[in-house]
Design an enzyme around this catalytic site. Sequence first.
Site, short mmCIF file in Angstrom:
data_model
loop_
_atom_site.label_atom_id
_atom_site.label_comp_id
_atom_site.label_asym_id
_atom_site.label_seq_id
_atom_site.Cartn_x
_atom_site.Cartn_y
_atom_site.Cartn_z
N GLY A 297 28.73 35.44 38.91
CA GLY A 297 27.73 36.35 39.15
C GLY A 297 27.00 36.98 38.07
CG ASP B 4 30.19 51.36 34.68
OD1 ASP B 4 29.67 50.14 34.70
OD2 ASP B 4 29.80 52.00 35.72
C1 LIG Z 1 28.68 41.15 42.98
N1 LIG Z 1 29.92 41.18 43.85
C2 LIG Z 1 29.99 42.17 44.89
C3 LIG Z 1 30.04 39.83 44.36
C4 LIG Z 1 29.81 38.64 43.63
C5 LIG Z 1 30.77 38.24 42.78
N2 LIG Z 1 32.15 37.81 43.53
S1 LIG Z 1 33.32 38.75 42.97
O1 LIG Z 1 33.74 39.29 44.22
O2 LIG Z 1 33.18 39.63 41.88
C6 LIG Z 1 34.64 37.63 42.56
C7 LIG Z 1 34.90 36.67 43.20
C8 LIG Z 1 36.00 35.84 42.70
C9 LIG Z 1 36.67 36.02 41.67
C10 LIG Z 1 36.13 37.02 40.75
N3 LIG Z 1 36.82 36.90 39.64
C11 LIG Z 1 36.48 37.69 38.69
N4 LIG Z 1 35.31 38.33 38.51
C12 LIG Z 1 34.82 38.90 37.45
O3 LIG Z 1 33.78 39.60 37.23
C13 LIG Z 1 32.67 39.16 38.22
C14 LIG Z 1 31.55 39.61 37.78
C15 LIG Z 1 31.10 41.04 37.40
C16 LIG Z 1 29.91 41.42 37.14
C17 LIG Z 1 28.85 41.14 38.32
C18 LIG Z 1 29.04 39.98 38.65
C19 LIG Z 1 30.59 39.36 38.97
C20 LIG Z 1 35.86 39.11 36.25
N5 LIG Z 1 35.89 39.43 35.01
C21 LIG Z 1 36.99 39.27 34.48
N6 LIG Z 1 37.75 38.66 35.21
C22 LIG Z 1 37.01 38.25 36.41
N7 LIG Z 1 37.29 37.70 37.48
C23 LIG Z 1 35.23 37.85 41.36
#
Ligand SMILES: CN(C)CCCNS(=O)(=O)c1cccc(Nc2nc(OCC3CCCCC3)c3[nH]cnc3n2)c1
Length: 278
Positions: free
Chosen positions: A15, A140
Site C-alpha cells: 500500500g 500517530d
Molecule cells: C490501507 N490499509 C487499510 C489496507 C491496505 C494494506 N493492507 S494491510 O492491511 O495494511 C496489510 C496486509 C497484509 C500484510 C501487511 N503487513 C504489513 N504492512 C505494513 O504496512 C502497511 C502499509 C502502511 C502504510 C499504508 C499502506 C499499508 C507494514 N509495515 C511494517 N511491517 C508491515 N507489515 C499489511
Amino acid sequence: SKTALDDFEVISTIGTGSYGTCKKIKRKRDGKVLVWKELDYGAMSETEKQMLVSEVNLLRELRSPYIVKYYDRIIDRARTTIYIIMEYCKGGDLATIIAKHKRDGQYLDEEFIWKILIQLTQALQECHQRKNGRAVLHRDMKPANVFLDTDRNVKLGDFGLARVLHHETSFANTYVGTPYYMSPELVNNQSYNEKSDIWSMGCVLYELCALHPPFTASNQTELNRKIRLGDFSRIPACLSDDLNNVISKMLHVEVSQRPSIEELLADPIVSGRRSRME
Ligand SMILES: CN(C)CCCNS(=O)(=O)c1cccc(Nc2nc(OCC3CCCCC3)c3[nH]cnc3n2)c1
C-alpha cells in the site's frame, strides 16, 4: 558489507502511506519475507533530511516484541530515495480488521481486545520508558499503524516517521484522513506529550470495541468540540465494566488525570488480566 537493493526481490506492493510506498520483499540469501518503505527525500530541506536520519536511527533502538522490527536501510542517491527495511506483519493492520467486523456486524471478542490493550501498553512502555535516553513519542497511533503477526500479536508500526513527516513543509502534512484521534491538548494547541499517546491508544481500543471512534463529527469544529468535552458513549453493553473503566481512564480530557504507562501497567484490572495471559 552494505545491504543493497539487489539483495532483495520485490514480491508485491502492500500500500501507499502518507510518506511513500510499502512493498513486500524477499531477502535473496535466505528467502526471508520482509517489507520496505520507500521515502523520496528529494524535496526535503537539509534540516528535514537530518530529522529523517535521526528518526531512522531511533527506529533501530526501539526493540520490543510489540514494535515492528527495524532491519536495515538502503539509500539510493540516484533516486533520492531511502528504503527502510522492516519485519513483515502477516496479520495486516487493525483498520482492515475493524472494517471487516463492522461490515459483518460482528463485535471483536473481549479476550482479543484485552490482548491488544496489554501489548499496545507494553509497546508504548518501551518507547516512553527507554533505558538510555529520552522518550520516543509515536504521535500517530491509529488502527492503520497497528499491525498483527501470525499469532495475532501486536506490532506497533511507523514510529518516528510520523514526526519527520509532520514537519510543516513535507507534503505528508496535508491531512488525508480526519484526525479523529487528536487529543484535547492538541485541539487546544498545547504541546504533544506522552499522555497524548495514551489518549490515542484509548481511541484505538475504543474503536476496537465499538467499531467506530469515540468522537465522530462531520466537520473539524464539531469534532474539536466533542473532543474537548470528552463525551463519548459507553463501549457496547456486551463488553465488561473492567474494559470500559480502563479505556475511559485513557480518554480523560485532563492530561493530569490520564494515567501514565506505569500507572496503567500497575492498575489492578490491567495487571490482573496481564498475569492471566502470560
Ligand atoms: C490501507 N490499509 C487499510 C489496507 C491496505 C494494506 N493492507 S494491510 O492491511 O495494511 C496489510 C496486509 C497484509 C500484510 C501487511 N503487513 C504489513 N504492512 C505494513 O504496512 C502497511 C502499509 C502502511 C502504510 C499504508 C499502506 C499499508 C507494514 N509495515 C511494517 N511491517 C508491515 N507489515 C499489511
